[in-house]
Design a protein around this motif. Structure first.
Motif, short mmCIF file in Angstrom:
data_model
loop_
_atom_site.label_atom_id
_atom_site.label_comp_id
_atom_site.label_asym_id
_atom_site.label_seq_id
_atom_site.Cartn_x
_atom_site.Cartn_y
_atom_site.Cartn_z
N PHE A 7 -40.28 45.32 -30.31
CA PHE A 7 -40.02 46.01 -28.41
C PHE A 7 -39.97 44.22 -28.16
N LEU A 8 -37.96 44.34 -27.87
CA LEU A 8 -37.61 43.17 -27.03
C LEU A 8 -37.03 43.37 -26.06
N LEU A 9 -37.67 42.64 -24.95
CA LEU A 9 -36.74 41.93 -23.81
C LEU A 9 -35.07 40.89 -24.23
N THR A 10 -34.04 41.24 -24.02
CA THR A 10 -33.03 40.13 -24.02
C THR A 10 -31.81 40.21 -22.95
N SER A 11 -31.62 39.20 -22.78
CA SER A 11 -30.30 39.13 -21.67
C SER A 11 -29.27 39.34 -22.44
N VAL A 135 -42.97 43.13 -42.88
CA VAL A 135 -44.01 44.42 -42.24
C VAL A 135 -43.06 45.18 -41.16
N ILE A 136 -42.04 43.72 -40.38
CA ILE A 136 -41.49 45.06 -39.47
C ILE A 136 -40.92 45.34 -39.53
N ASP A 137 -41.38 47.10 -38.84
CA ASP A 137 -40.10 48.35 -39.99
C ASP A 137 -39.00 49.10 -38.74
N GLU A 138 -39.07 48.28 -37.56
CA GLU A 138 -38.06 48.42 -36.48
C GLU A 138 -38.34 47.65 -35.36
N LEU A 139 -36.87 47.65 -35.04
CA LEU A 139 -36.26 46.22 -33.52
C LEU A 139 -36.13 47.37 -32.79
N ARG A 140 -36.59 47.24 -31.74
CA ARG A 140 -35.82 47.93 -30.38
C ARG A 140 -35.90 46.92 -29.21
N LEU A 164 -30.39 43.43 -40.82
CA LEU A 164 -29.51 45.04 -40.18
C LEU A 164 -29.26 45.85 -40.03
N ARG A 165 -29.51 46.89 -39.62
CA ARG A 165 -28.91 48.37 -39.99
C ARG A 165 -28.96 49.16 -38.61
N ARG A 166 -28.09 48.70 -37.66
CA ARG A 166 -28.20 50.02 -36.43
C ARG A 166 -28.61 51.28 -36.90
N THR A 167 -29.72 51.91 -35.86
CA THR A 167 -30.52 53.16 -36.39
C THR A 167 -30.03 54.58 -34.37
N GLY A 168 -29.80 53.31 -34.12
CA GLY A 168 -29.93 54.25 -32.73
C GLY A 168 -29.48 53.12 -31.65
N LEU A 169 -28.64 53.62 -30.33
CA LEU A 169 -28.21 53.19 -29.14
C LEU A 169 -28.94 54.09 -28.13
N GLN A 170 -28.89 53.59 -26.79
CA GLN A 170 -29.61 54.31 -25.85
C GLN A 170 -29.07 53.84 -24.57
N ALA A 171 -28.19 54.42 -23.96
CA ALA A 171 -27.72 53.29 -22.23
C ALA A 171 -28.78 54.33 -21.59
N PHE A 172 -29.05 52.71 -20.17
CA PHE A 172 -29.72 53.55 -19.38
C PHE A 172 -28.34 53.53 -17.65
N ALA A 173 -28.79 54.38 -16.74
CA ALA A 173 -28.31 54.34 -15.67
C ALA A 173 -28.09 52.79 -15.45
N ASN A 174 -28.43 52.04 -15.41
CA ASN A 174 -29.09 50.72 -14.37
C ASN A 174 -28.17 49.49 -14.77
N GLY A 175 -27.76 49.62 -16.72
CA GLY A 175 -27.03 49.27 -17.35
C GLY A 175 -27.48 48.53 -18.86
N LEU A 179 -30.80 48.71 -28.57
CA LEU A 179 -30.10 48.75 -29.78
C LEU A 179 -31.62 48.67 -30.32
N THR A 180 -31.73 50.32 -31.72
CA THR A 180 -32.61 49.71 -32.32
C THR A 180 -32.14 50.00 -33.64
N TYR A 181 -32.89 49.06 -34.35
CA TYR A 181 -31.86 48.06 -35.64
C TYR A 181 -33.51 48.40 -36.69
N VAL A 182 -32.67 48.49 -38.26
CA VAL A 182 -34.36 48.62 -39.05
C VAL A 182 -33.66 48.09 -40.07
N PRO A 183 -34.23 46.91 -40.85
CA PRO A 183 -34.16 45.89 -41.71
C PRO A 183 -33.75 46.54 -42.94
N VAL A 184 -32.46 45.94 -42.98
CA VAL A 184 -32.12 46.77 -44.83
C VAL A 184 -32.80 46.56 -46.01
N ARG A 185 -34.04 46.63 -46.45
CA ARG A 185 -34.45 46.38 -48.27
C ARG A 185 -33.78 46.18 -48.95
#
Length: 186
Positions: A7-11, A135-140, A164-175, A179-185
């Motif tokens: 789980f990473l934060l980014t600008s 070893v990482i199964d998912e990136l959030r 990576l393949r995007r498996t999810g997207l969730q938008a919050f009210a504050n902007g 983005l959820t990704y899984v590595p393409v094996r």
């Protein structure tokens, strides 16, 4: 087998920390706090690098942390932590195990043990080191709606491209956007 997610934060311009290594620019609100609390329900171990460990160890065991967010403080303090560090071998914030070498193999063994999932909170350099090993199964990745202009790039030092393949997207009210990704094996 347990999963490991990062789980990473980014600008919006791709920095996980400002030029001084800080994350004060990240907007923490009730919706983010709720999301953070929910992550604690699905894990029973936390993996992090030394810098993130030292930052978290300076906050989560404090009375202020328990006042601000007792749920997150509870799991941050109580869950076993595995810290990738070549310089640290002990610390009073426990339970903590330090791993100096071959972190990916240690993680593989940890994933084979029974239990819930394992999380990496922050530790962008560690994520960059581990992502190519499989070893990482998912990136959030949670994107904060701020452009920093300069700073420490997310996943700096990544040794090779990792599809990576995007498996999810969730938008919050504050902007914020998760983005959820899984590595393409292959």
């Amino acid at each position: 087998m347990r999963d490991l997610y990062a789980f990473l934060l980014t600008s919006v311009d791709g920095y996980h920390a400002d030029a001084d290594g800080g994350t004060d620019w990240f907007n923490v609100d009730d919706e983010f706090e709720e999301y953070s609390r929910a992550q604690g329900e699905h894990i029973d171990a936390i993996l992090m690098g030394r810098v993130t460990f030292e930052m978290m160890a300076s906050f989560w065991p404090t009375p202020e942390a328990y006042e601000q967010d007792p749920v997150v403080a509870g799991f941050m303090n109580d869950l076993p932590k595995v810290v990738a560090s070549r310089t640290m071998t002990e610390h009073p914030w426990g339970p903590t195990t330090f791993v100096a070498d071959d972190v990916a193999e240690h993680v593989r063994a940890l994933k084979e043990a029974p239990g819930k999932d394992i999380a990496i909170f922050g530790s962008s350099s560690l994520v960059a080191e581990l992502l190519p090993t499989g070893v990482i199964d998912e990136l959030r990745i949670i994107v904060d709606p701020v452009a920093l202009g300069r700073g420490i790039p997310a996943l700096a030092g990544l040794a090779k491209p990792v599809p990576l393949r995007r498996t999810g997207l969730q938008a919050f009210a504050n902007g914020h956007v998760v983005l959820t990704y899984v590595p393409v094996r292959s």
